[in-house]
Design an enzyme around this catalytic site. Structure first.
Site, short mmCIF file in Angstrom:
data_model
loop_
_atom_site.label_atom_id
_atom_site.label_comp_id
_atom_site.label_asym_id
_atom_site.label_seq_id
_atom_site.Cartn_x
_atom_site.Cartn_y
_atom_site.Cartn_z
N ILE B 93 0.87 -1.18 0.00
CA ILE B 93 0.00 0.00 0.00
C ILE B 93 0.90 1.23 0.00
O ILE B 93 1.81 1.33 0.83
CB ILE B 93 -0.92 -0.01 1.23
N LEU B 94 0.69 2.13 -0.95
CA LEU B 94 1.55 3.30 -1.06
C LEU B 94 1.34 4.24 0.12
O LEU B 94 0.24 4.33 0.68
CB LEU B 94 1.29 4.03 -2.38
N ASN B 108 -3.80 1.46 -10.48
CA ASN B 108 -3.61 0.09 -10.00
C ASN B 108 -4.52 -0.83 -10.79
O ASN B 108 -5.61 -0.43 -11.20
CB ASN B 108 -3.98 0.00 -8.51
N HIS B 110 -6.60 -4.31 -10.35
CA HIS B 110 -7.08 -5.21 -9.29
C HIS B 110 -7.87 -6.35 -9.93
O HIS B 110 -8.71 -6.12 -10.80
CB HIS B 110 -7.95 -4.42 -8.31
N ALA B 144 -5.89 7.22 -1.12
CA ALA B 144 -5.49 6.75 0.22
C ALA B 144 -6.31 5.54 0.65
O ALA B 144 -5.83 4.69 1.38
CB ALA B 144 -5.65 7.88 1.23
N ASP B 147 -8.05 0.22 -2.91
CA ASP B 147 -8.95 -0.35 -3.93
C ASP B 147 -10.24 0.45 -4.11
O ASP B 147 -11.24 -0.09 -4.56
CB ASP B 147 -9.30 -1.81 -3.60
#
Lengths: 211, 211
Positions: B93-94, B108, B110, B144, B147
């Site tokens: 997780i960034l 991203n 997924h 933040a 997903d």
């Protein structure tokens, strides 16, 4: 031949799809035996009468408690010797009496790809405002947990940039009209096997083979 | 020409799809400038080297805190003058530093149709055990909330009765390999407009018209 009750609160377009499927002989080993609404003015009742189908009304407001409504609906279904139940745009949550009487014999069609956008009556607008690019409809077994029973089938539709709630709802509804009769056919023909949460489809019986 | 960093933890098959897309000239107005992994032995790094791409490693375990890892990753990206970031099978997780540095510049991929089966690393098996009949992949902006960023595009795949985690994962991955380069192309070409949670796609600029 199994007896199917259709529960509907609104326009009854899914009821109409089931009536058409029965007329075309693609509803499997069942026939619509009853249409029940919780709304006296539901267009679904007019459609049922036009199709020559028995109708009944079970309004929550006519009973002191939700439990008594549940018992009354169960009695209506029993009086019509119902085997299978299709919730086709039915806005009420079924009670424990009806649920216990028809285990894995009640299906619902929901206007989203569950588990996304379950648990409410605003699935189409929720999907749109969430910004998904694919949505659709789900036919699932009805269990005590709302919109969470084992999934029988799903059909997807694209969401376009210029969609609004009306256009996406229409696109989903067209798939509901195909999915619900197909699921009822599989259920009526005893072709659904529930394994945990997964529902598998048995091959069609070749009814000509033994002739 | 924008500079793209690809972040990967595993086999790097999505990296390979981006490399192939760039070679075919269908990655839009960008070029892969860097591949970063949080695992020293990630096959993605081998693929990057084989393609002649600069690589970097940022392992959480090499830093006293997650915050320092975040700052270090940000420094690596800055040193390579990165404009866009693709998380392509990146298990981390960034952190807030990287997120703040690249607003609506990080995507991203997924392996589910979000919002279904988000928030974890087991989307494919979760979908299978939930019994859905349609799943797929989602390319979304990274924010933040894990997903949950605005969705750029989704591609659906059917789930078959005899699927296991391997077969459904492979089917989804094939769609990821098409979806991620397409999303990067749209982002690089400045064709994505974010309106609330909805992401709309602008028509392609006709680059020949003014010639």
């Amino acid at each position: 031949m199994k007896r199917l009750a259709v529960l509907a609160s609104g326009r009854g377009s899914n009821l109409q799809a089931l009536v058409a499927a029965q007329a075309e002989g693609i509803l499997g080993d069942c026939a619509i035996a009853l249409v029940v609404s919780n709304r006296r003015t539901a267009l679904a009742l007019d459609r049922a009468r036009a199709a020559g189908l028995p109708t009944a009304i079970a309004r929550l407001g006519d009973f002191p408690t939700r439990s008594e409504w549940d018992v009354a609906l169960d009695a209506i279904l029993a009086a019509h010797r119902v085997d299978l139940i299709a919730c086709a745009g039915f806005e009420m949550i079924l009670g424990p009496r009806v649920l216990a009487g028809y285990p894995l014999r009640i299906v619902n069609v929901h206007p989203s790809l569950l588990p996304s956008f379950g648990g409410g009556l605003t699935a189409q607008s929720d999907a749109l405002s969430h910004g998904v690019k694919i949505t659709g409809c789900t036919v699932h077994f009805v269990t005590a947990e709302v919109d969470a029973g084992p999934i029988i089938l799903q059909r997807g539709v694209p969401v376009f940039d210029d969609d609004d709630v009306a256009t996406i709802s229409d696109r989903i509804l067209r798939e509901e009209h195909r999915a619900l009769p197909e699921a009822i056919r599989l259920l009526a023909d005893d072709r659904l096997v529930v394994d945990g949460r997964r529902v598998r489809v048995l091959p069609a019986l070749d009814r000509t083979r033994s002739l």
